[in-house]
Design a protein around this motif. Structure first.
Motif, PDB file in Angstrom:
ATOM      1  N   HIS A 211       0.811  -1.218   0.000  1.00 51.17           N
ATOM      2  CA  HIS A 211       0.000   0.000   0.000  1.00 51.17           C
ATOM      3  C   HIS A 211       0.840   1.263   0.000  1.00 51.17           C
ATOM      4  CE1 HIS A 211       0.868  -0.592   4.271  1.00 51.17           C
ATOM      5  NE2 HIS A 211       0.540   0.670   4.490  1.00 51.17           N
ATOM      6  N   GLU A 212       2.099   1.149  -0.409  1.00 52.39           N
ATOM      7  CA  GLU A 212       2.962   2.313  -0.644  1.00 52.39           C
ATOM      8  C   GLU A 212       3.686   2.051  -1.962  1.00 52.39           C
ATOM      9  OE1 GLU A 212       4.233   3.511   3.938  1.00 52.39           O
ATOM     10  OE2 GLU A 212       5.587   2.293   2.728  1.00 52.39           O
ATOM     11  N   ALA A 213       3.317   2.780  -3.000  1.00 51.77           N
ATOM     12  CA  ALA A 213       3.899   2.484  -4.309  1.00 51.77           C
ATOM     13  C   ALA A 213       3.749   3.684  -5.228  1.00 51.77           C
ATOM     14  CB  ALA A 213       3.230   1.250  -4.923  1.00 51.77           C
ATOM     15  N   ALA A 214       4.358   3.556  -6.397  1.00 47.78           N
ATOM     16  CA  ALA A 214       4.235   4.581  -7.433  1.00 47.78           C
ATOM     17  C   ALA A 214       4.451   3.929  -8.787  1.00 47.78           C
ATOM     18  CB  ALA A 214       5.250   5.703  -7.211  1.00 47.78           C
ATOM     19  N   GLY A 215       3.946   4.579  -9.816  1.00 47.87           N
ATOM     20  CA  GLY A 215       4.105   4.032 -11.166  1.00 47.87           C
ATOM     21  C   GLY A 215       3.417   4.886 -12.198  1.00 47.87           C
ATOM     22  N   TYR A 216       3.179   4.272 -13.357  1.00 54.18           N
ATOM     23  CA  TYR A 216       2.545   4.974 -14.482  1.00 54.18           C
ATOM     24  C   TYR A 216       1.209   4.311 -14.821  1.00 54.18           C
ATOM     25  CZ  TYR A 216       7.130   7.128 -15.095  1.00 54.18           C
ATOM     26  OH  TYR A 216       8.296   7.828 -14.892  1.00 54.18           O
TER      27      TYR A 216
ATOM     28  N   GLU B 298       4.486  15.243 -11.462  1.00 53.46           N
ATOM     29  CA  GLU B 298       5.353  15.422 -12.627  1.00 53.46           C
ATOM     30  C   GLU B 298       6.786  15.272 -12.159  1.00 53.46           C
ATOM     31  OE1 GLU B 298       4.617  18.980 -14.782  1.00 53.46           O
ATOM     32  OE2 GLU B 298       2.482  18.535 -15.130  1.00 53.46           O
ATOM     33  N   CYS B 299       7.447  14.252 -12.660  1.00 51.39           N
ATOM     34  CA  CYS B 299       8.794  13.969 -12.173  1.00 51.39           C
ATOM     35  C   CYS B 299       9.478  12.984 -13.102  1.00 51.39           C
ATOM     36  CB  CYS B 299       8.746  13.402 -10.757  1.00 51.39           C
ATOM     37  SG  CYS B 299       7.854  11.825 -10.633  1.00 51.39           S
ATOM     38  N   ALA B 300      10.788  12.865 -12.933  1.00 48.76           N
ATOM     39  CA  ALA B 300      11.550  11.848 -13.657  1.00 48.76           C
ATOM     40  C   ALA B 300      11.311  10.488 -13.022  1.00 48.76           C
ATOM     41  CB  ALA B 300      13.039  12.191 -13.617  1.00 48.76           C
ATOM     42  N   ARG B 301      11.608   9.436 -13.756  1.00 50.94           N
ATOM     43  CA  ARG B 301      11.358   8.084 -13.248  1.00 50.94           C
ATOM     44  C   ARG B 301      12.147   7.796 -11.974  1.00 50.94           C
ATOM     45  NH1 ARG B 301       9.548   3.053 -15.477  1.00 50.94           N
ATOM     46  NH2 ARG B 301      10.368   1.291 -14.289  1.00 50.94           N
ATOM     47  N   ASP B 302      13.406   8.237 -11.901  1.00 46.95           N
ATOM     48  CA  ASP B 302      14.196   7.948 -10.704  1.00 46.95           C
ATOM     49  C   ASP B 302      13.618   8.642  -9.478  1.00 46.95           C
ATOM     50  OD1 ASP B 302      14.904  10.456 -11.655  1.00 46.95           O
ATOM     51  OD2 ASP B 302      17.020  10.267 -11.144  1.00 46.95           O
ATOM     52  N   GLU B 303      12.988   9.803  -9.675  1.00 43.27           N
ATOM     53  CA  GLU B 303      12.314  10.461  -8.567  1.00 43.27           C
ATOM     54  C   GLU B 303      11.047   9.699  -8.180  1.00 43.27           C
ATOM     55  OE1 GLU B 303      13.336  15.187  -8.934  1.00 43.27           O
ATOM     56  OE2 GLU B 303      11.740  14.397 -10.216  1.00 43.27           O
ATOM     57  N   LEU B 304      10.316   9.236  -9.171  1.00 38.74           N
ATOM     58  CA  LEU B 304       9.075   8.505  -8.905  1.00 38.74           C
ATOM     59  C   LEU B 304       9.345   7.258  -8.071  1.00 38.74           C
ATOM     60  CD1 LEU B 304       6.020   8.586  -9.480  1.00 38.74           C
ATOM     61  CD2 LEU B 304       6.449   7.158 -11.504  1.00 38.74           C
ATOM     62  N   VAL B 305      10.485   6.620  -8.321  1.00 36.06           N
ATOM     63  CA  VAL B 305      10.877   5.452  -7.526  1.00 36.06           C
ATOM     64  C   VAL B 305      10.960   5.821  -6.046  1.00 36.06           C
ATOM     65  CG1 VAL B 305      12.810   3.902  -7.020  1.00 36.06           C
ATOM     66  CG2 VAL B 305      12.035   4.209  -9.382  1.00 36.06           C
ATOM     67  N   LEU B 306      11.595   6.943  -5.741  1.00 40.03           N
ATOM     68  CA  LEU B 306      11.707   7.388  -4.355  1.00 40.03           C
ATOM     69  C   LEU B 306      10.347   7.759  -3.778  1.00 40.03           C
ATOM     70  CD1 LEU B 306      14.857   9.705  -4.592  1.00 40.03           C
ATOM     71  CD2 LEU B 306      14.768   7.315  -3.857  1.00 40.03           C
ATOM     72  N   PHE B 307       9.510   8.391  -4.590  1.00 43.90           N
ATOM     73  CA  PHE B 307       8.209   8.873  -4.117  1.00 43.90           C
ATOM     74  C   PHE B 307       7.260   7.723  -3.758  1.00 43.90           C
ATOM     75  CE2 PHE B 307       8.743  12.884  -6.972  1.00 43.90           C
ATOM     76  CZ  PHE B 307       9.761  13.336  -6.138  1.00 43.90           C
ATOM     77  N   ALA B 308       7.610   6.515  -4.200  1.00 43.04           N
ATOM     78  CA  ALA B 308       6.785   5.348  -3.863  1.00 43.04           C
ATOM     79  C   ALA B 308       6.655   5.157  -2.358  1.00 43.04           C
ATOM     80  CB  ALA B 308       7.379   4.088  -4.492  1.00 43.04           C
TER      81      ALA B 308
END
Length: 376
Positions: A62-67, A159-169
């Protein structure tokens, strides 16, 4: 067409493994998300072991991020290609949601802990190897999977780069809860005295948030020296450390009071553990008109404080869910603070491959890390 992928399925006990699953066609405002990373919270561990609101068999996470990969026929907030962080689900229509209090959504339990679709009736059909149906939509998302079927209300567009999205998960539950306890609930005045009990991701997120409020005294309390030694030193600059091992609540409270400028006690004391003794200690450490913040949870823990102390000292006890955070407001705010170098939550993370969940759990149980992040 039904969608097949791999997800971590809990079947009770110690059974937790990566299995092939197949989702039903999207319905209503359901969304498919290609997951880039999923972090681990203690609630996932509890659910996997059968000691949480939603019981196995289920897909955890229940903590994640993606497209966003695809959307249901009534989805309006996201579209394919959007980058999203996933948080808890809410109905977006009840009086709590309409007044900006979605953590207290009147439909919270049904949307997050039953696995049922929003229209009622059958749950999301998740068929695993062996044709056995398991539950999805844990916290509205069951996102420890390569592709997750989630409720649209879980999605927070960024709105972010993929490497940032990984952290935001990692932001969608524990970190926003700890930070929210301070920024949304306590809202301490400059020069306040603040104690945080528990050196995990929730407690340390509260510490990072409390630093932003210019406290006169900021203290982290934990009973594990191993855990305290593991915390990056730069996160603890300006923070007093108290190891509560083998100390009574009265002794710890007295030690905390001595650290405050007045010697009278804390303005705020946050229990990030959910333990009766911790909460009692937090109360004992308070100055007059102080507030105890209850963030940690345990199904059988009870409050042991005396009513008289509340009356004479004007104390407040404030429970909360998700730190009163509205994810579509709170998560962008935390990201803004991070980009400004003011909220370095990434220092709490240890990165693993998506297939290395058990290695991550082993290190977490051994106290070797703060928060595991599984990168797909």
């Amino acid at each position: 067409m039904p969608t097949s992928t791999e997800a971590y399925v809990a079947r009770g006990g110690n059974s937790l493994k990566l299995e092939k699953v197949t989702y039903a066609d999207l319905d209503g405002n359901e969304v498919l998300v290609d997951i880039v990373a999923s972090s681990v919270c203690h609630s996932d561990v509890k659910a996997a072991g059968g000691s949480f609101h939603m019981r196995p068999p289920l897909i955890i996470g229940h903590e994640a991020a993606g497209y966003v990969k695809a959307v249901g026929p009534t989805a309006t907030y996201v579209k394919p290609g959007d980058a999203v962080i996933l948080a808890f689900a809410s109905c977006e229509n009840c009086r709590r949601c309409n007044s900006g209090k979605s953590p207290y959504c009147e439909n919270m339990f049904g949307l997050n802990f039953t696995g049922k679709r929003s229209g009622g009736g059958e749950g999301v059909v998740v068929v695993c190897e062996g044709e056995e149906e398991v539950k999805g939509l844990f916290f509205g998302q069951s996102s420890m999977s390569r592709i997750a079927l989630v409720r649209e209300s879980c999605c927070v567009k960024v709105e972010c780069a993929r490497d940032e999205l990984v952290l935001f998960a990692s932001l969608g539950c524990g970190i926003e809860t700890g930070a929210g306890a301070i920024l949304n609930v306590a809202k301490p005045a400059v020069g306040s005295s603040i104690a945080v009990f528990g050196g995990g991701a929730v407690g340390l997120s509260a510490i990072l948030a409390a630093k932003l409020t210019s406290p006169a005294c900021l203290v982290l309390v934990d009973n594990s020296q191993t855990k305290l030694d593991m915390i990056p030193k730069e996160l603890l600059e300006g923070v007093h450390i108290v190891n509560s091992t083998n100390k009574s609540p009265e002794d710890v409270a007295a030690e905390l009071k001595k650290l405050t400028p007045s010697g009278a006690g804390m303005d705020f004391a946050m229990d990030g553990v959910g333990n009766e003794i911790v909460l009692l200690t937090a109360h004992l450490s308070l100055d007059k008109l102080g507030t105890a913040l209850i963030v940690g949870g345990s199904p059988n823990a009870k409050q042991q404080t005396k009513i008289e102390n509340h009356l004479v000292n004007g104390l407040t006890t404030r429970g909360m869910h998700q730190g009163d955070s509205v994810p579509r407001v709170m998560l962008p705010h935390l990201i803004q603070l991070w980009r400004a170098g003011k909220f370095p939550f990434d220092k709490l993370l240890t990165v693993f491959k998506f297939e290395e969940l058990h290695e991550a759990l082993d290190e977490m149980h051994q106290g070797k890390l703060i928060k595991p992040l599984l990168v797909v």
